[in-house]
Design a protein around this motif. Structure first.
Motif, PDB file in Angstrom:
ATOM      1  N   HIS A   1       0.848  -1.195   0.000  1.00 22.80           N
ATOM      2  CA  HIS A   1       0.000   0.000   0.000  1.00 22.80           C
ATOM      3  C   HIS A   1       0.879   1.239   0.000  1.00 22.80           C
ATOM      4  O   HIS A   1       1.934   1.271   0.651  1.00 22.80           O
TER       5      HIS A   1
ATOM      6  N   TYR B   1       0.424   5.360   0.870  1.00 24.04           N
ATOM      7  CA  TYR B   1      -0.352   6.487   1.345  1.00 24.04           C
ATOM      8  C   TYR B   1       0.549   7.714   1.280  1.00 24.04           C
ATOM      9  O   TYR B   1       1.780   7.597   1.242  1.00 24.04           O
TER      10      TYR B   1
ATOM     11  N   GLN C   1       0.899  11.923   2.936  1.00 24.97           N
ATOM     12  CA  GLN C   1       0.425  12.886   3.924  1.00 24.97           C
ATOM     13  C   GLN C   1       0.865  14.273   3.495  1.00 24.97           C
ATOM     14  O   GLN C   1       2.062  14.597   3.553  1.00 24.97           O
TER      15      GLN C   1
ATOM     16  N   GLN D   1      -2.189  17.616   7.097  1.00 28.84           N
ATOM     17  CA  GLN D   1      -3.383  16.836   6.788  1.00 28.84           C
ATOM     18  C   GLN D   1      -3.227  15.397   7.258  1.00 28.84           C
ATOM     19  O   GLN D   1      -2.141  14.968   7.640  1.00 28.84           O
ATOM     20  N   GLY D   2      -4.314  14.661   7.226  1.00 30.90           N
ATOM     21  CA  GLY D   2      -4.263  13.247   7.536  1.00 30.90           C
ATOM     22  C   GLY D   2      -3.726  12.458   6.360  1.00 30.90           C
ATOM     23  O   GLY D   2      -3.711  12.934   5.228  1.00 30.90           O
ATOM     24  N   PRO D   3      -3.264  11.230   6.607  1.00 26.89           N
ATOM     25  CA  PRO D   3      -2.812  10.390   5.497  1.00 26.89           C
ATOM     26  C   PRO D   3      -3.931  10.175   4.474  1.00 26.89           C
ATOM     27  O   PRO D   3      -5.114  10.168   4.812  1.00 26.89           O
TER      28      PRO D   3
ATOM     29  N   TYR E   1      -4.922   7.723   0.976  1.00 29.27           N
ATOM     30  CA  TYR E   1      -4.604   6.553   0.162  1.00 29.27           C
ATOM     31  C   TYR E   1      -4.152   6.975  -1.231  1.00 29.27           C
ATOM     32  O   TYR E   1      -4.724   7.914  -1.822  1.00 29.27           O
TER      33      TYR E   1
ATOM     34  N   TYR F   1       4.308   7.167   2.069  1.00 34.62           N
ATOM     35  CA  TYR F   1       4.545   5.986   2.890  1.00 34.62           C
ATOM     36  C   TYR F   1       4.261   4.721   2.098  1.00 34.62           C
ATOM     37  O   TYR F   1       3.181   4.584   1.511  1.00 34.62           O
TER      38      TYR F   1
ATOM     39  N   MET G   1      -4.781  -2.835  10.943  1.00 36.26           N
ATOM     40  CA  MET G   1      -4.056  -1.598  11.195  1.00 36.26           C
ATOM     41  C   MET G   1      -2.993  -1.357  10.138  1.00 36.26           C
ATOM     42  O   MET G   1      -2.477  -2.289   9.512  1.00 36.26           O
ATOM     43  N   LEU G   2      -2.676  -0.072   9.943  1.00 36.50           N
ATOM     44  CA  LEU G   2      -1.577   0.330   9.079  1.00 36.50           C
ATOM     45  C   LEU G   2      -0.372   0.657   9.959  1.00 36.50           C
ATOM     46  O   LEU G   2      -0.514   1.359  10.954  1.00 36.50           O
TER      47      LEU G   2
ATOM     48  N   PHE H   1       2.903   2.646   9.864  1.00 31.02           N
ATOM     49  CA  PHE H   1       3.603   3.667   9.099  1.00 31.02           C
ATOM     50  C   PHE H   1       5.075   3.687   9.490  1.00 31.02           C
ATOM     51  O   PHE H   1       5.430   3.604  10.665  1.00 31.02           O
ATOM     52  N   GLY H   2       5.945   3.823   8.493  1.00 33.00           N
ATOM     53  CA  GLY H   2       7.362   4.083   8.736  1.00 33.00           C
ATOM     54  C   GLY H   2       7.602   5.586   8.626  1.00 33.00           C
ATOM     55  O   GLY H   2       6.673   6.390   8.750  1.00 33.00           O
ATOM     56  N   GLY H   3       8.862   5.911   8.341  1.00 35.93           N
ATOM     57  CA  GLY H   3       9.207   7.320   8.219  1.00 35.93           C
ATOM     58  C   GLY H   3       8.794   7.934   6.891  1.00 35.93           C
ATOM     59  O   GLY H   3       8.664   9.152   6.783  1.00 35.93           O
TER      60      GLY H   3
ATOM     61  N   TYR I   1      -5.505   6.809  15.127  1.00 36.04           N
ATOM     62  CA  TYR I   1      -4.057   6.867  15.047  1.00 36.04           C
ATOM     63  C   TYR I   1      -3.637   8.168  15.692  1.00 36.04           C
ATOM     64  O   TYR I   1      -4.427   9.112  15.823  1.00 36.04           O
TER      65      TYR I   1
ATOM     66  N   LYS J   1       6.395   9.447  13.604  1.00 33.69           N
ATOM     67  CA  LYS J   1       5.595   8.619  12.706  1.00 33.69           C
ATOM     68  C   LYS J   1       4.136   8.602  13.124  1.00 33.69           C
ATOM     69  O   LYS J   1       3.799   8.824  14.287  1.00 33.69           O
ATOM     70  N   VAL J   2       3.282   8.270  12.191  1.00 33.64           N
ATOM     71  CA  VAL J   2       1.878   7.998  12.496  1.00 33.64           C
ATOM     72  C   VAL J   2       1.812   6.636  13.192  1.00 33.64           C
ATOM     73  O   VAL J   2       2.369   5.658  12.686  1.00 33.64           O
TER      74      VAL J   2
ATOM     75  N   PHE K   1      -0.566   3.617  15.135  1.00 34.92           N
ATOM     76  CA  PHE K   1      -1.889   3.013  15.320  1.00 34.92           C
ATOM     77  C   PHE K   1      -2.226   2.964  16.816  1.00 34.92           C
ATOM     78  O   PHE K   1      -1.385   2.628  17.654  1.00 34.92           O
TER      79      PHE K   1
ATOM     80  N   PHE L   1      -5.735  11.166  14.531  1.00 39.22           N
ATOM     81  CA  PHE L   1      -6.468  10.947  13.284  1.00 39.22           C
ATOM     82  C   PHE L   1      -7.450   9.794  13.447  1.00 39.22           C
ATOM     83  O   PHE L   1      -7.098   8.735  13.957  1.00 39.22           O
TER      84      PHE L   1
ATOM     85  N   GLY M   1      -9.492  11.221   8.557  1.00 42.71           N
ATOM     86  CA  GLY M   1      -9.975  12.569   8.782  1.00 42.71           C
ATOM     87  C   GLY M   1      -8.823  13.555   8.830  1.00 42.71           C
ATOM     88  O   GLY M   1      -7.653  13.162   8.768  1.00 42.71           O
TER      89      GLY M   1
END
Lengths: 111, 114
Positions: free
Chosen positions: A34, A36, A38, A42-44, A46, A87, A98-99, A101-103, B35, B42-43, B45, B91, B106
């Motif tokens: 996947h 994504y 950002q 803002q939020g991530p 897709y 990402y 769940m996702l 996320f890395g850097g 999240y 990082k984001v 969960f 989020f 969001g």
């Protein structure tokens, strides 16, 4: 989820193609790839995802190596609005929703 | 295009106070997530929620946190006694189904604990 490795940052010129690489050498057979992004403050959001075959949508293309150990997100014509953190995330369909996320890669687009 | 909304956009609170962050997921979605992103990090969960119960949670989601779907539209995150280290962007996300599905995020709530 298996780990991914991405460059910390990349630069591109506006209206040129951008290739964002991701290494995932420990990917398992059930991991989907996947992407994504950002945008600032803002939020991530897709972008695209795939399993084995290359994928195209209105935002980008995803090229997946034959051995699936790496992939490349392709923005065909970068715009200033594409400046964001991108990402690359692996998700196993059998390991939860769940996702992780890395850097990510911070993409800077120059006018 | 349907979107996930969150309120408030910003919240400032004193350490030890309770806060409730609110989210309205996309209307036909069944899976909900929280999240957080500490500034410059990082984001991460926190929790996922389906069929009125928690389906997964991370180590961050301790007894100070709780989630609820009080009615057919809202999804809330409550922090009972806030700490300085809870300062972050929070989020909310939702999906129609579970795995493989695109998560719609969001815009976030920026929480500052003083």
């Amino acid at each position: 989820d298996a780990k991914t490795t991405q460059p910390n940052s990349m630069e591109s010129n506006e209206e040129e193609p951008v290739h964002l690489p991701c290494n995932h050498s420990t990917i398992s057979g059930t991991d989907y790839i996947h992407w994504y992004r950002q945008l600032p403050s803002q939020g991530p959001e897709y972008v695209i995802h795939g399993l084995t075959s290359n994928v195209n949508n209105r935002m980008a293309s995803l090229a997946i190596a034959e051995d699936r150990k790496s992939s490349t997100l392709i923005l065909h014509r970068a715009t200033l609005r594409d400046a964001a953190v991108y990402y690359c995330i692996l998700r196993d369909n059998y390991a939860g929703n769940m996702l992780t996320f890395g850097g990510g890669t911070r993409l800077m687009v120059k006018p | 295009e349907p979107e996930v909304t969150q309120t408030p956009s910003h919240q400032v609170t004193q350490m030890g106070q309770e806060v409730i962050l609110r989210c309205v997921p996309i209307s036909n979605h069944l899976y909900f997530y929280w999240y957080r992103q500490i500034l410059g990090q990082k984001v991460e969960f926190l929790v996922s929620f389906y069929n009125n119960e928690i389906s997964e949670k991370s180590e961050i989601f301790d007894d100070q946190f709780s989630v609820e779907r009080p009615d057919g539209s809202n999804f809330t995150l409550k922090i009972r006694s806030t700490k300085l280290e809870d300062s972050a962007m929070y989020f909310c996300a939702s999906t129609q189904r579970g795995t493989e599905e695109t998560q719609y995020f969001g815009p976030g709530t920026r929480l500052l604990v003083l």
